[in-house]
Design a protein around this motif. Structure first.
Motif, PDB file in Angstrom:
ATOM      1  N   ARG A  89      58.321   8.961  11.028  1.00 35.97           N
ATOM      2  CA  ARG A  89      57.199   9.508  11.811  1.00 35.97           C
ATOM      3  C   ARG A  89      57.359   9.154  13.283  1.00 35.97           C
ATOM      4  NH1 ARG A  89      51.808  11.189  11.249  1.00 35.97           N
ATOM      5  NH2 ARG A  89      50.339  10.204  12.671  1.00 35.97           N
ATOM      6  N   LEU A  90      57.153  10.178  14.102  1.00 35.12           N
ATOM      7  CA  LEU A  90      57.166  10.005  15.551  1.00 35.12           C
ATOM      8  C   LEU A  90      56.001  10.809  16.113  1.00 35.12           C
ATOM      9  CD1 LEU A  90      58.551   9.091  18.211  1.00 35.12           C
ATOM     10  CD2 LEU A  90      59.914  11.194  18.083  1.00 35.12           C
ATOM     11  N   VAL A  91      55.163  10.147  16.900  1.00 34.21           N
ATOM     12  CA  VAL A  91      54.049  10.814  17.571  1.00 34.21           C
ATOM     13  C   VAL A  91      54.223  10.544  19.061  1.00 34.21           C
ATOM     14  CG1 VAL A  91      51.544  11.035  17.783  1.00 34.21           C
ATOM     15  CG2 VAL A  91      52.556  10.392  15.571  1.00 34.21           C
ATOM     16  N   GLN A  92      54.101  11.597  19.846  1.00 35.03           N
ATOM     17  CA  GLN A  92      54.319  11.459  21.279  1.00 35.03           C
ATOM     18  C   GLN A  92      53.437  12.443  22.039  1.00 35.03           C
ATOM     19  OE1 GLN A  92      58.444  13.343  20.754  1.00 35.03           O
ATOM     20  NE2 GLN A  92      57.906  13.852  22.862  1.00 35.03           N
ATOM     21  N   THR A  93      53.247  12.155  23.322  1.00 38.06           N
ATOM     22  CA  THR A  93      52.673  13.168  24.197  1.00 38.06           C
ATOM     23  C   THR A  93      53.836  14.000  24.717  1.00 38.06           C
ATOM     24  OG1 THR A  93      52.730  11.756  26.159  1.00 38.06           O
ATOM     25  CG2 THR A  93      50.703  11.729  24.837  1.00 38.06           C
ATOM     26  N   TRP A  94      53.504  15.212  25.195  1.00 39.40           N
ATOM     27  CA  TRP A  94      54.546  16.175  25.540  1.00 39.40           C
ATOM     28  C   TRP A  94      54.000  17.134  26.586  1.00 39.40           C
ATOM     29  CZ3 TRP A  94      55.971  21.369  25.197  1.00 39.40           C
ATOM     30  CH2 TRP A  94      57.305  21.658  24.932  1.00 39.40           C
ATOM     31  N   ARG A  95      54.743  17.293  27.674  1.00 39.30           N
ATOM     32  CA  ARG A  95      54.345  18.230  28.730  1.00 39.30           C
ATOM     33  C   ARG A  95      55.597  18.902  29.280  1.00 39.30           C
ATOM     34  NH1 ARG A  95      51.957  15.861  34.222  1.00 39.30           N
ATOM     35  NH2 ARG A  95      53.916  14.748  33.947  1.00 39.30           N
ATOM     36  N   MET A  96      55.574  20.241  29.308  1.00 36.94           N
ATOM     37  CA  MET A  96      56.704  21.002  29.822  1.00 36.94           C
ATOM     38  C   MET A  96      56.552  21.187  31.321  1.00 36.94           C
ATOM     39  SD  MET A  96      58.244  24.662  28.624  1.00 36.94           S
ATOM     40  CE  MET A  96      58.631  24.022  27.009  1.00 36.94           C
ATOM     41  N   LEU A  97      57.595  20.799  32.077  1.00 42.49           N
ATOM     42  CA  LEU A  97      57.552  20.832  33.534  1.00 42.49           C
ATOM     43  C   LEU A  97      58.371  21.963  34.140  1.00 42.49           C
ATOM     44  CD1 LEU A  97      58.039  16.987  33.998  1.00 42.49           C
ATOM     45  CD2 LEU A  97      55.891  18.272  34.112  1.00 42.49           C
ATOM     46  N   MET A  98      58.977  22.805  33.309  1.00 41.34           N
ATOM     47  CA  MET A  98      59.888  23.844  33.798  1.00 41.34           C
ATOM     48  C   MET A  98      59.166  24.970  34.539  1.00 41.34           C
ATOM     49  SD  MET A  98      62.434  24.234  30.555  1.00 41.34           S
ATOM     50  CE  MET A  98      63.342  25.563  31.283  1.00 41.34           C
ATOM     51  N   ASP A  99      57.919  25.169  34.237  1.00 43.93           N
ATOM     52  CA  ASP A  99      57.173  26.299  34.765  1.00 43.93           C
ATOM     53  C   ASP A  99      55.861  25.776  35.348  1.00 43.93           C
ATOM     54  OD1 ASP A  99      54.874  28.380  34.023  1.00 43.93           O
ATOM     55  OD2 ASP A  99      56.744  29.493  34.346  1.00 43.93           O
ATOM     56  N   PRO A 100      55.434  26.273  36.492  1.00 44.14           N
ATOM     57  CA  PRO A 100      54.178  25.790  37.087  1.00 44.14           C
ATOM     58  C   PRO A 100      52.970  25.962  36.166  1.00 44.14           C
ATOM     59  CG  PRO A 100      55.397  27.094  38.688  1.00 44.14           C
ATOM     60  CD  PRO A 100      56.117  27.225  37.382  1.00 44.14           C
ATOM     61  N   SER A 101      52.942  27.017  35.352  1.00 46.51           N
ATOM     62  CA  SER A 101      51.786  27.234  34.478  1.00 46.51           C
ATOM     63  C   SER A 101      51.695  26.176  33.384  1.00 46.51           C
ATOM     64  CB  SER A 101      51.820  28.634  33.859  1.00 46.51           C
ATOM     65  OG  SER A 101      52.922  28.771  32.990  1.00 46.51           O
ATOM     66  N   THR A 102      52.821  25.682  32.890  1.00 45.36           N
ATOM     67  CA  THR A 102      52.781  24.635  31.866  1.00 45.36           C
ATOM     68  C   THR A 102      52.706  23.249  32.499  1.00 45.36           C
ATOM     69  OG1 THR A 102      55.207  24.606  31.678  1.00 45.36           O
ATOM     70  CG2 THR A 102      53.997  26.038  30.152  1.00 45.36           C
ATOM     71  N   ALA A 103      53.350  23.072  33.643  1.00 46.09           N
ATOM     72  CA  ALA A 103      53.338  21.767  34.311  1.00 46.09           C
ATOM     73  C   ALA A 103      51.936  21.369  34.748  1.00 46.09           C
ATOM     74  CB  ALA A 103      54.280  21.783  35.511  1.00 46.09           C
ATOM     75  N   GLY A 104      51.085  22.347  35.029  1.00 50.38           N
ATOM     76  CA  GLY A 104      49.725  22.070  35.463  1.00 50.38           C
ATOM     77  C   GLY A 104      48.758  21.802  34.324  1.00 50.38           C
ATOM     78  N   GLU A 105      49.216  21.957  33.086  1.00 54.79           N
ATOM     79  CA  GLU A 105      48.349  21.730  31.929  1.00 54.79           C
ATOM     80  C   GLU A 105      48.395  20.257  31.507  1.00 54.79           C
ATOM     81  OE1 GLU A 105      48.344  26.090  29.820  1.00 54.79           O
ATOM     82  OE2 GLU A 105      49.824  24.644  29.102  1.00 54.79           O
ATOM     83  N   PRO A 106      47.418  19.829  30.701  1.00 52.31           N
ATOM     84  CA  PRO A 106      47.413  18.432  30.250  1.00 52.31           C
ATOM     85  C   PRO A 106      48.529  18.169  29.245  1.00 52.31           C
ATOM     86  CG  PRO A 106      45.669  19.665  29.155  1.00 52.31           C
ATOM     87  CD  PRO A 106      46.273  20.585  30.185  1.00 52.31           C
ATOM     88  N   PHE A 107      48.814  16.892  29.039  1.00 54.98           N
ATOM     89  CA  PHE A 107      49.765  16.503  28.000  1.00 54.98           C
ATOM     90  C   PHE A 107      49.241  16.977  26.654  1.00 54.98           C
ATOM     91  CE2 PHE A 107      51.045  13.498  31.264  1.00 54.98           C
ATOM     92  CZ  PHE A 107      52.428  13.464  31.114  1.00 54.98           C
ATOM     93  N   THR A 108      50.146  17.382  25.792  1.00 57.94           N
ATOM     94  CA  THR A 108      49.817  17.763  24.428  1.00 57.94           C
ATOM     95  C   THR A 108      50.343  16.671  23.505  1.00 57.94           C
ATOM     96  OG1 THR A 108      51.873  19.038  24.223  1.00 57.94           O
ATOM     97  CG2 THR A 108      49.908  20.222  25.016  1.00 57.94           C
ATOM     98  N   THR A 109      50.005  16.753  22.220  1.00 57.76           N
ATOM     99  CA  THR A 109      50.469  15.739  21.266  1.00 57.76           C
ATOM    100  C   THR A 109      51.370  16.395  20.235  1.00 57.76           C
ATOM    101  OG1 THR A 109      48.445  14.458  21.579  1.00 57.76           O
ATOM    102  CG2 THR A 109      49.762  13.950  19.628  1.00 57.76           C
TER     103      THR A 109
END
Length: 173
Positions: A89-109
């Protein structure tokens, strides 16, 4: 492969892989392995609570972006390890930084769960649950439903992971 997007805010994907939990864990967490399938972006983990996570852009990603008139940052995904229980089991936060629309969103799990398949010895079930509350652009991208040409999302990544672990070759080979 079963691809069940229960909603854009919670996406669940499962795949059964003929491999040990240890091999699947390594393929997810070790950059020597995770750079050999799917988008081939090396991902680095500090596998302890509070540990850092990041994935780096490949030369091909940077070249493609440049040919399309935009730049890709060196770090394309970042996050933090919330739980690490190798090899299950691995649980992590995750945020995509490649695109401004995703980089501006909160971290996901993002949660990876590896279980022995009850129906077949030597086979494991890998389940990915991605909690995407407040991140609609990221949800569309990882679902493989966006129109930005980002690829097939988690379903495609898991399909290539399965192919790689079972055959030693990824889709591109």
């Amino acid at each position: 492969m079963t691809d069940t997007a229960t909603a854009l805010t919670t996406q669940v994907y499962r795949v059964w892989i003929k491999a040990t939990p240890e091999r699947i864990w390594a393929a997810i967490t070790d950059p020597e392995w995770n750079s050999r399938y799917a988008y081939q972006a090396p991902s680095y983990y500090e596998l302890q609570k509070g540990g850092a996570f990041h994935a780096t852009a490949t030369k091909d990603m940077k070249d493609y972006a440049a040919s399309q008139g935009f730049e890709v940052p060196d770090t394309i995904i970042d996050g933090e390890v919330l739980e690490s229980e190798p090899p299950r089991r691995l649980v992590q936060t995750w945020r995509m930084l490649m695109d401004p629309s995703t980089a501006g969103e909160p971290f996901t799990t993002l949660t990876f769960e590896i279980e022995d398949a009850k129906m077949q010895a030597g086979v494991c079930k890998l389940t990915i649950t991605h909690e995407l509350t407040g991140a609609p652009a990221t949800a569309a991208m990882v679902a493989g439903t966006d129109d930005m040409g980002a690829g097939g999302g988690w379903a495609w990544i898991l399909s290539d992971l399965k192919t790689f672990l079972e055959t030693g070759k990824n889709f591109a080979e």
